[in-house]
Design a protein around this motif. Structure first.
Motif, PDB file in Angstrom:
ATOM      1  N   SER A 284       0.683  -1.305   0.092  1.00  0.00           N
ATOM      2  CA  SER A 284      -0.179  -0.062   0.165  1.00  0.00           C
ATOM      3  C   SER A 284       0.734   1.213  -0.166  1.00  0.00           C
ATOM      4  O   SER A 284       0.473   2.360  -0.654  1.00  0.00           O
ATOM      5  CB  SER A 284      -1.172   0.040   1.304  1.00  0.00           C
ATOM      6  N   GLU A 285       1.963   1.284   0.372  1.00  0.00           N
ATOM      7  CA  GLU A 285       3.055   2.328   0.749  1.00  0.00           C
ATOM      8  C   GLU A 285       3.604   2.775  -0.553  1.00  0.00           C
ATOM      9  O   GLU A 285       3.676   3.833  -1.031  1.00  0.00           O
ATOM     10  CB  GLU A 285       3.931   2.153   1.513  1.00  0.00           C
ATOM     11  N   GLU A 286       3.794   1.614  -1.608  1.00  0.00           N
ATOM     12  CA  GLU A 286       4.325   1.782  -2.804  1.00  0.00           C
ATOM     13  C   GLU A 286       3.273   2.148  -3.762  1.00  0.00           C
ATOM     14  O   GLU A 286       3.623   3.201  -4.640  1.00  0.00           O
ATOM     15  CB  GLU A 286       4.795   0.459  -3.336  1.00  0.00           C
ATOM     16  N   ARG A 287       1.963   1.797  -3.594  1.00  0.00           N
ATOM     17  CA  ARG A 287       0.991   2.310  -4.364  1.00  0.00           C
ATOM     18  C   ARG A 287       0.672   3.715  -4.027  1.00  0.00           C
ATOM     19  O   ARG A 287       0.319   4.544  -5.017  1.00  0.00           O
ATOM     20  CB  ARG A 287      -0.373   1.454  -4.133  1.00  0.00           C
ATOM     21  N   PHE A 288       0.901   4.057  -2.945  1.00  0.00           N
ATOM     22  CA  PHE A 288       0.775   5.614  -2.452  1.00  0.00           C
ATOM     23  C   PHE A 288       1.552   6.404  -3.121  1.00  0.00           C
ATOM     24  O   PHE A 288       1.273   7.524  -3.654  1.00  0.00           O
ATOM     25  CB  PHE A 288       0.864   5.706  -1.022  1.00  0.00           C
ATOM     26  N   LEU A 289       2.737   6.063  -3.205  1.00  0.00           N
ATOM     27  CA  LEU A 289       4.007   7.029  -3.878  1.00  0.00           C
ATOM     28  C   LEU A 289       3.782   6.951  -5.335  1.00  0.00           C
ATOM     29  O   LEU A 289       4.014   7.909  -5.746  1.00  0.00           O
ATOM     30  CB  LEU A 289       5.310   6.321  -3.426  1.00  0.00           C
ATOM     31  N   LEU A 290       3.421   5.830  -5.854  1.00  0.00           N
ATOM     32  CA  LEU A 290       3.290   5.648  -7.367  1.00  0.00           C
ATOM     33  C   LEU A 290       2.110   6.592  -7.732  1.00  0.00           C
ATOM     34  O   LEU A 290       1.905   7.308  -8.518  1.00  0.00           O
ATOM     35  CB  LEU A 290       3.046   4.246  -7.883  1.00  0.00           C
TER      36      LEU A 290
ATOM     37  N   LYS B 221      12.942  15.496   4.163  1.00  0.00           N
ATOM     38  CA  LYS B 221      14.098  15.609   3.661  1.00  0.00           C
ATOM     39  C   LYS B 221      14.438  14.100   2.864  1.00  0.00           C
ATOM     40  O   LYS B 221      13.964  13.340   3.965  1.00  0.00           O
ATOM     41  CB  LYS B 221      15.437  15.849   4.110  1.00  0.00           C
ATOM     42  N   ASP B 222      14.879  13.858   1.858  1.00  0.00           N
ATOM     43  CA  ASP B 222      15.235  12.493   1.355  1.00  0.00           C
ATOM     44  C   ASP B 222      16.409  12.065   1.844  1.00  0.00           C
ATOM     45  O   ASP B 222      17.032  13.068   2.556  1.00  0.00           O
ATOM     46  CB  ASP B 222      15.065  12.593  -0.344  1.00  0.00           C
TER      47      ASP B 222
ATOM     48  N   ALA C 151      12.385   9.402  -0.513  1.00  0.00           N
ATOM     49  CA  ALA C 151      11.520  10.440  -1.101  1.00  0.00           C
ATOM     50  C   ALA C 151       9.993  10.335  -0.638  1.00  0.00           C
ATOM     51  O   ALA C 151       9.655   9.300  -0.490  1.00  0.00           O
ATOM     52  CB  ALA C 151      11.461  10.193  -2.729  1.00  0.00           C
ATOM     53  N   THR C 152       9.444  11.350  -0.280  1.00  0.00           N
ATOM     54  CA  THR C 152       8.000  11.272   0.177  1.00  0.00           C
ATOM     55  C   THR C 152       7.169  11.525  -1.034  1.00  0.00           C
ATOM     56  O   THR C 152       7.424  11.840  -2.176  1.00  0.00           O
ATOM     57  CB  THR C 152       7.802  12.592   1.080  1.00  0.00           C
TER      58      THR C 152
ATOM     59  N   THR D   9       4.268   9.579   3.923  1.00  0.00           N
ATOM     60  CA  THR D   9       4.857   8.111   3.455  1.00  0.00           C
ATOM     61  C   THR D   9       5.793   8.479   2.442  1.00  0.00           C
ATOM     62  O   THR D   9       5.848   9.454   1.772  1.00  0.00           O
ATOM     63  CB  THR D   9       3.933   7.188   2.825  1.00  0.00           C
ATOM     64  N   LYS D  10       6.964   7.702   2.690  1.00  0.00           N
ATOM     65  CA  LYS D  10       8.276   7.999   1.878  1.00  0.00           C
ATOM     66  C   LYS D  10       8.729   6.545   1.503  1.00  0.00           C
ATOM     67  O   LYS D  10       8.604   5.750   2.286  1.00  0.00           O
ATOM     68  CB  LYS D  10       9.252   8.828   2.943  1.00  0.00           C
ATOM     69  N   ASP D  11       9.570   6.800   0.551  1.00  0.00           N
ATOM     70  CA  ASP D  11      10.178   5.327  -0.120  1.00  0.00           C
ATOM     71  C   ASP D  11      11.458   5.064   0.826  1.00  0.00           C
ATOM     72  O   ASP D  11      12.162   5.809   1.281  1.00  0.00           O
ATOM     73  CB  ASP D  11      10.829   5.839  -1.470  1.00  0.00           C
ATOM     74  N   GLY D  12      11.354   3.568   1.273  1.00  0.00           N
ATOM     75  CA  GLY D  12      12.462   3.088   2.199  1.00  0.00           C
ATOM     76  C   GLY D  12      13.671   3.401   1.594  1.00  0.00           C
ATOM     77  O   GLY D  12      14.757   3.391   2.461  1.00  0.00           O
ATOM     78  N   ALA D  13      13.985   3.180   0.332  1.00  0.00           N
ATOM     79  CA  ALA D  13      15.565   3.240  -0.150  1.00  0.00           C
ATOM     80  C   ALA D  13      15.806   4.787  -0.227  1.00  0.00           C
ATOM     81  O   ALA D  13      17.063   5.001   0.036  1.00  0.00           O
ATOM     82  CB  ALA D  13      15.536   2.626  -1.480  1.00  0.00           C
TER      83      ALA D  13
END
Length: 218
Positions: free
Chosen positions: A92-98, A155-156, A127-128, A120-124
């Motif tokens: 769901s987090e990846e879908r949110f970012l996409l 911040k990323d 990026a929010t 929500t931010k990307d774990g790698a």
């Protein structure tokens, strides 16, 4: 003329042969019968062929254009269906970012209602969703995330903020919305980048003026 019976030669206007006395037969010339008109004007015939060829080209063009539109519609539908299928296998987090990256505000609203955080931010990369919407140039999605409570100063992994992304991308309207929401124009990234430096590097003088008016310095 020559007599047909004895072959004797006579004058052209003689009625009887001077040798054998037989009457000379003079064949009357056959009248020339004019050919029946065909009823088709040759000029019209040539013009008709030109028009037929012209209309054929037009029809080919129309059919080709309709085929092109059909292909584009099918390709667009196929890509969208493929995109939706790929999301089914993501978290769901990846879908949110996409969704944020593509400016899909309606889908973001549904995911927030399901309990996801607007920050929500990307774990790698770190990026929010706000950064991704900013980079894509979607001001309405950015505003939605801001109103939903997204952290405008997050911040990323490189220390870059959404304001720096907006300044670098030349998104004047988004820069204004971020500043209004409290984005800090004086923050530095890990490499020393500021929003003002990013704007100047991209040649966005209007954004540089906005940032300087908000207190940014090189």
């Amino acid at each position: 003329m020559f007599c047909s019976a004895c072959g004797g030669k006579n004058a052209d206007d003689d009625l009887f042969c001077g040798v054998c006395g037989k009457a000379l037969v003079v064949l009357a010339p056959q009248p020339v019968v004019p050919a029946e008109p065909s009823g088709v004007d040759p000029t019209w015939s040539s013009t008709r062929y030109v028009w037929v060829a012209f209309l054929s080209v037009i029809l080919l063009g129309v059919f080709g254009f309709v085929g092109y539109l059909s292909y584009r519609a099918y390709s667009s539908y196929s890509e969208e269906a493929s995109y939706e299928r790929s999301l089914q296998h993501r978290s769901s987090e990846e879908r949110f970012l996409l969704r944020a990256q593509n400016g899909e505000t309606g889908e973001l609203r549904a995911l927030l209602a399901a309990g996801l955080s607007p920050s929500t931010k990307d774990g790698a990369t770190g990026a929010t969703a706000l950064m991704l919407a900013t980079a894509g140039g979607y001001p309405e999605t950015v505003q939605f995330l801001i109103e939903a409570g997204a952290n405008v100063n997050a911040k990323d992994a490189n220390g870059t903020t959404a304001l720096m992304w907006a300044a670098r991308g030349g998104h004047t309207q988004i820069v204004g919305r971020l500043l209004t929401a409290g984005a800090d124009p004086t923050t530095n990234s890990a490499g020393g980048l500021t929003a003002l430096k990013a704007a100047n590097a991209g040649g966005h003088s209007d954004i540089a003026q906005l940032l300087q008016a908000a207190g940014a310095r090189e």
